[in-house]
Design a protein around this motif. Structure first.
Motif, mmCIF file in Angstrom:
data_model
loop_
_atom_site.group_PDB
_atom_site.id
_atom_site.type_symbol
_atom_site.label_atom_id
_atom_site.label_comp_id
_atom_site.label_asym_id
_atom_site.label_seq_id
_atom_site.Cartn_x
_atom_site.Cartn_y
_atom_site.Cartn_z
ATOM 1 N N ASN A 83 77.026 60.009 70.561
ATOM 2 C CA ASN A 83 76.139 59.106 69.815
ATOM 3 C C ASN A 83 76.953 58.141 68.956
ATOM 4 O OD1 ASN A 83 73.655 60.850 70.418
ATOM 5 N ND2 ASN A 83 75.024 62.236 69.351
ATOM 6 N N PRO A 84 77.721 57.249 69.599
ATOM 7 C CA PRO A 84 78.612 56.401 68.802
ATOM 8 C C PRO A 84 77.870 55.482 67.833
ATOM 9 C CG PRO A 84 78.598 55.704 71.099
ATOM 10 C CD PRO A 84 77.846 56.984 71.035
ATOM 11 N N GLN A 85 76.592 55.198 68.097
ATOM 12 C CA GLN A 85 75.881 54.273 67.204
ATOM 13 C C GLN A 85 74.954 55.000 66.228
ATOM 14 O OE1 GLN A 85 77.027 51.456 67.308
ATOM 15 N NE2 GLN A 85 77.598 50.918 69.406
ATOM 16 N N HIS A 86 74.975 56.308 66.244
ATOM 17 C CA HIS A 86 74.095 57.074 65.370
ATOM 18 C C HIS A 86 74.463 56.827 63.907
ATOM 19 C CE1 HIS A 86 72.218 60.616 63.508
ATOM 20 N NE2 HIS A 86 71.406 60.611 64.558
ATOM 21 N N ILE A 87 73.484 57.018 63.038
ATOM 22 C CA ILE A 87 73.697 56.728 61.615
ATOM 23 C C ILE A 87 74.842 57.582 61.042
ATOM 24 C CG2 ILE A 87 71.868 58.357 60.946
ATOM 25 C CD1 ILE A 87 72.528 55.099 59.096
ATOM 26 N N ILE A 88 74.968 58.817 61.537
ATOM 27 C CA ILE A 88 76.050 59.678 61.036
ATOM 28 C C ILE A 88 77.407 59.123 61.436
ATOM 29 C CG2 ILE A 88 77.092 61.965 61.260
ATOM 30 C CD1 ILE A 88 74.317 63.138 61.314
ATOM 31 N N SER A 89 77.511 58.625 62.681
ATOM 32 C CA SER A 89 78.754 57.998 63.121
ATOM 33 C C SER A 89 79.057 56.785 62.249
ATOM 34 C CB SER A 89 78.644 57.555 64.570
ATOM 35 O OG SER A 89 78.300 58.641 65.382
ATOM 36 N N GLN A 90 78.011 56.059 61.897
ATOM 37 C CA GLN A 90 78.221 54.876 61.063
ATOM 38 C C GLN A 90 78.693 55.258 59.670
ATOM 39 O OE1 GLN A 90 75.010 52.069 61.088
ATOM 40 N NE2 GLN A 90 74.797 52.146 63.312
ATOM 41 N N ILE A 91 78.083 56.307 59.126
ATOM 42 C CA ILE A 91 78.499 56.746 57.785
ATOM 43 C C ILE A 91 79.963 57.184 57.809
ATOM 44 C CG2 ILE A 91 78.194 58.559 56.040
ATOM 45 C CD1 ILE A 91 75.173 58.391 56.648
ATOM 46 N N LEU A 92 80.330 57.935 58.843
ATOM 47 C CA LEU A 92 81.728 58.380 58.940
ATOM 48 C C LEU A 92 82.675 57.194 59.106
ATOM 49 C CD1 LEU A 92 81.403 61.590 61.145
ATOM 50 C CD2 LEU A 92 82.086 61.476 58.751
ATOM 51 N N THR A 93 82.178 56.110 59.706
ATOM 52 C CA THR A 93 82.992 54.904 59.865
ATOM 53 C C THR A 93 83.227 54.219 58.523
ATOM 54 O OG1 THR A 93 81.970 54.587 62.007
ATOM 55 C CG2 THR A 93 83.165 52.722 61.115
ATOM 56 N N LEU A 94 82.211 54.303 57.669
ATOM 57 C CA LEU A 94 82.308 53.576 56.398
ATOM 58 C C LEU A 94 82.970 54.401 55.306
ATOM 59 C CD1 LEU A 94 78.840 51.785 56.375
ATOM 60 C CD2 LEU A 94 81.037 50.944 57.194
ATOM 61 N N PHE A 95 82.795 55.719 55.333
ATOM 62 C CA PHE A 95 83.361 56.594 54.310
ATOM 63 C C PHE A 95 84.897 56.516 54.387
ATOM 64 C CE2 PHE A 95 84.459 61.106 53.027
ATOM 65 C CZ PHE A 95 84.235 60.888 51.683
ATOM 66 N N PRO A 96 85.561 56.029 53.308
ATOM 67 C CA PRO A 96 86.987 55.726 53.398
ATOM 68 C C PRO A 96 87.847 56.875 53.935
ATOM 69 C CG PRO A 96 86.111 54.965 51.305
ATOM 70 C CD PRO A 96 85.004 55.707 51.986
ATOM 71 N N PHE A 97 87.525 58.125 53.556
ATOM 72 C CA PHE A 97 88.396 59.228 53.964
ATOM 73 C C PHE A 97 88.357 59.480 55.473
ATOM 74 C CE2 PHE A 97 87.969 60.040 49.491
ATOM 75 C CZ PHE A 97 89.243 60.455 49.144
ATOM 76 N N SER A 98 87.173 59.273 56.066
ATOM 77 C CA SER A 98 87.063 59.589 57.489
ATOM 78 C C SER A 98 87.130 58.337 58.350
ATOM 79 C CB SER A 98 85.744 60.328 57.744
ATOM 80 O OG SER A 98 84.664 59.542 57.301
ATOM 81 N N ALA A 99 87.143 57.145 57.705
ATOM 82 C CA ALA A 99 87.049 55.891 58.452
ATOM 83 C C ALA A 99 88.142 55.728 59.522
ATOM 84 C CB ALA A 99 87.060 54.708 57.488
ATOM 85 N N PRO A 100 89.439 55.904 59.163
ATOM 86 C CA PRO A 100 90.472 55.600 60.168
ATOM 87 C C PRO A 100 90.260 56.361 61.468
ATOM 88 C CG PRO A 100 91.483 55.988 58.034
ATOM 89 C CD PRO A 100 90.041 56.338 57.890
ATOM 90 N N ILE A 101 90.045 57.665 61.371
ATOM 91 C CA ILE A 101 89.933 58.479 62.583
ATOM 92 C C ILE A 101 88.656 58.122 63.341
ATOM 93 C CG2 ILE A 101 89.956 60.839 63.451
ATOM 94 C CD1 ILE A 101 92.403 60.209 61.841
#
Lengths: 303, 404
Positions: B325-343
């Motif tokens: 689910n690359p476009q799911h809201i959780i994936s988006q949050i993990l993309t924006l949250f600085p600690f988890s963003a890079p990975i």
């Protein structure tokens, strides 16, 4: 003094540092002139290191003012100071020469000049053959000497040494004292901080004694010693001492005698009387207490 | 020379000399080469010219006597199970199966073998299936239909873009393998470099050199020089890995590359990898500097650093979710949250396009987090660095941060 710069090397005014509820440094003031050796003395935990760290801008005072070489300490002024902390060490994996050059470069010395200066200093303490050894291969005493060289490699105008003799053998202690006196003759201001008060007696021009964060004694060492002298003289005299004006008590130690003076008489008056007796006078010494003894007196008085 | 630059240079050169750094840098390409080598050896071993196997069968229905030559398998009929067992024990057949009288209604086949095995070999199953199928359909329909029943579909995929035009992407495991591999590498690169910050500060604290340094440079110069110097070393490592990944892909044996499809390292992938490495490293480097200052020894700082390593590894716990689910809201949050963003970004990139606004926002948030942590760490740095011998309690840390 070489030049006519009379700006004090250090000016500390009413400095206070509070940790929690404890006043670790409580209203301490002093100045250090250029070309003098200044003793910052007191027992362990008196507040000496905290005072020095505030001078180095490593911690901030809660109140009071500190000027170093005429100005508030800034990054540029740090290059003019050599500081040997009480808690000190070096990178273990790096060679002696590299350590000296790197730390000198952080004091603004270009690498090529640091290199020649490092070799010059290593030669002075007979450690030039060790220059390519790693720090971890050196003995503890040698490491201490290298740390001292780090402190002075950039030719600072103000040298602050916190317990410089700790961990040194008598030979190296003498070597260090020699170099400290050389630095004074070059017009540098030197602050010696130690709890071993007797060790610095011969070196210091002036001292500040602190205890529990408070300044308890401050001034010229000779004046302090005069003020706290026991009011007695040691005498080795061949012949009958008899009655001496101004002497209230005599204690015979066999080899020599201690004469206790009343409040009025001066040692000079007693000496005059002894000389007029004829006889041979082998020793006449005004008894001066050591800094340790003075400290104990002062600390006892406060309680 | 500027003192920050001096520290940067010193740290960079010292890191390049570290054994652990050299080993880590070389480990990835060396392991990759080893992997390829081992794969080729195994392939060479496992594919001897296969001999035809003989399988016995007992037909209790009575319609299975044709098509006995299957691919690499020869089927031999036996009248009774006893005869077949004797043949099996005499090594005339490698196994046999019994087609019971009710086979056509039940589909049951009894198989007898001397081998203990995890599951019947695919080759055997295919041979038996084809043999049964061909005999069952015999005379019922045309040969074409028989063939279609055996191979019902030959699949060709085309990925269309938004305008309906075919794209170059082929999908398949190849697109996933790279982001997965690279997210691991990114995590490793970030944590080796920021681990060096932690370790370096710990050592300086243990060696008691900190106060000497602070009498020459400010706390900020020290952190900045250290973090940047070690970051430069980490960046070099990352570039080296990217280059060797390219080379390794060239070397991939055709067996593997056919299996996983085309692997392509696009320029935008490289650039984003490097950008997110830098940002991620800076954030963790600065925070590790803080942990290094707080811990009394290098070991203790290492334990403290788990607090910030865990959120960074967060995307790995969610990797299947993110891939599906690359476009799911959780994936988006993990993309924006600085600690988890890079990975997360590296993972998502291989699967689908990430909207530009999400990339921009995630980078902006990372930069903000870096600036914020630098400010916070520089504030408490000096106080903690000079606390020798004891680690402050949480309450003390909070109080000191507030006071600073």
């Amino acid at each position: 003094m070489k030049d006519l710069d009379f700006t004090p090397a250090v000016e500390v005014k009413s400095v206070v540092k509070i940790y929690g509820k404890r006043r670790v440094v409580n209203d301490v003031s002093f100045t250090v002139a250029q070309g003098e050796i200044f003793g910052l003395i007191g027992p362990n935990g008196a507040g000496k290191t905290t005072t020095i760290r505030m001078m180095m801008d490593i911690i901030k005072p809660d109140s009071g003012e500190i000027n170093i070489l005429g100005e508030h300490l800034n990054e540029a002024a740090k290059n003019g100071i050599g500081y040997l902390p009480e808690e000190r060490g070096l990178y273990k994996k790096i060679t002696v020469l590299h350590s000296l050059v790197y730390l000198a470069s952080l004091k603004g010395i270009p690498a090529h000049r640091a290199q020649s200066r490092a070799e010059e200093l290593l030669k002075r303490i007979d450690m030039l053959p060790h220059k390519n050894k790693k720090i971890e291969e050196l003995s503890r005493g040698m490491g201490q000497l290298i740390q001292f060289l780090v402190t002075i490699i950039h030719d600072p105008r103000l040298v602050i040494l916190d317990e410089p003799f700790a961990g040194l053998d008598p030979v190296n202690t003498e070597l260090l004292k020699e170099i400290i006196l050389e630095l004074r003759s070059q017009g540098k201001a030197i602050i010696l901080s130690t709890h071993r008060m007797n060790e610095v007696e011969v070196l210091c021009d002036r001292v500040l004694m602190i205890d529990v964060g408070r300044s308890v004694l401050y001034g010229k060492l000779t004046e302090i010693k005069t003020k706290y002298r026991n009011n007695s003289v040691f005498v080795e005299f061949d012949g009958e001492l008899g009655e001496l004006a101004g002497v209230v008590d005599i204690k015979d130690y066999g080899q020599y005698t201690e004469l206790f003076l009343d409040g009025e008489a001066t040692p000079q008056q007693v000496l005059k009387q002894l000389v007029s007796r004829g006889g041979s006078l082998n020793r006449f010494e005004v008894s001066t207490p050591s800094l340790n003894e003075i400290f104990i007196q002062v600390a006892a008085k406060k309680q | 020379m500027n003192k920050t630059v001096l520290i940067l240079k010193h740290e960079f050169l010292q890191t390049l000399k570290r054994k652990s750094f050299i080993i880590m840098t070389l480990a990835f390409p060396v392991l990759g080469l080893l992997g390829i080598g081992v794969f080729q050896i195994i392939q060479g071993v496992e594919t001897p010219p296969a001999e035809a196997v003989s399988i016995g069968y007992v037909d209790e229905v009575g319609i299975f006597d044709g098509y006995r030559e299957q691919y690499q398998v020869e089927l031999t009929p036996f009248a009774t199970a006893e005869e077949a067992t004797d043949a099996l024990l005499d090594d005339e057949v490698s196994e046999y199966f019994v087609i019971p009288p009710d086979y056509v209604t039940s589909g049951t086949i009894y198989r007898f073998t001397l081998e203990r095995e995890l599951k019947p070999p695919d080759k055997t199953i295919t041979a038996i299936r084809d043999f049964l199928q061909s005999n069952l359909l015999e005379g019922q329909t045309t040969e074409e239909i028989t063939n279609r029943v055996k191979f019902p579909l030959a699949l060709y995929n085309t990925v269309l873009d938004e305008s309906g035009q075919p794209t170059d992407e082929e999908g398949g495991p190849g697109t996933l393998i790279l982001p997965y591999l690279f997210s691991i590498l990114l995590l490793m690169a970030i944590f080796t470099s920021s681990g060096f910050v932690l370790q370096g500060l710990g050592e300086e604290k243990e060696n008691r050199i900190m106060e000497i340094l602070l009498s020459s440079v400010s706390a900020r110069q020290l952190i900045t020089g250290k973090v940047l110097g070690l970051g430069a070393a980490g960046l070099m490592q990352m570039v080296f890995w990217l280059l060797s990944a390219r080379l390794l892909i060239e070397l991939l044996p055709t067996g593997i590359s056919e299996a996983i499809g085309t692997i392509e390292i696009s320029p935008s992938f490289v650039i984003l990898s490097l950008v997110y490495f830098l940002l991620g490293y800076l954030l963790f480097g600065v925070l590790m500097a803080g942990m290094g200052a707080i811990g009394a020894t290098a070991r203790e700082s290492q334990q403290l650093s788990m607090v910030i390593i865990l959120p960074a590894a967060l995307p790995f716990y969610a990797i299947y979710f993110i891939i599906e689910n690359p476009q799911h809201i959780i994936s988006q949050i993990l993309t924006l949250f600085p600690f988890s963003a890079p990975i997360t970004v590296i993972m998502r990139m291989g699967i689908s396009e990430i909207p530009a606004w999400q990339l921009a926002l995630s980078m902006a948030l990372l930069v903000a987090a870096i600036v914020g942590s630098l400010w916070l760490v520089a504030k408490v740095f000096r106080t903690f660095l000079l606390m020798y011998g004891k680690t402050p309690k949480l309450g003390e840390i909070i109080r000191l941060v507030r006071q600073a």
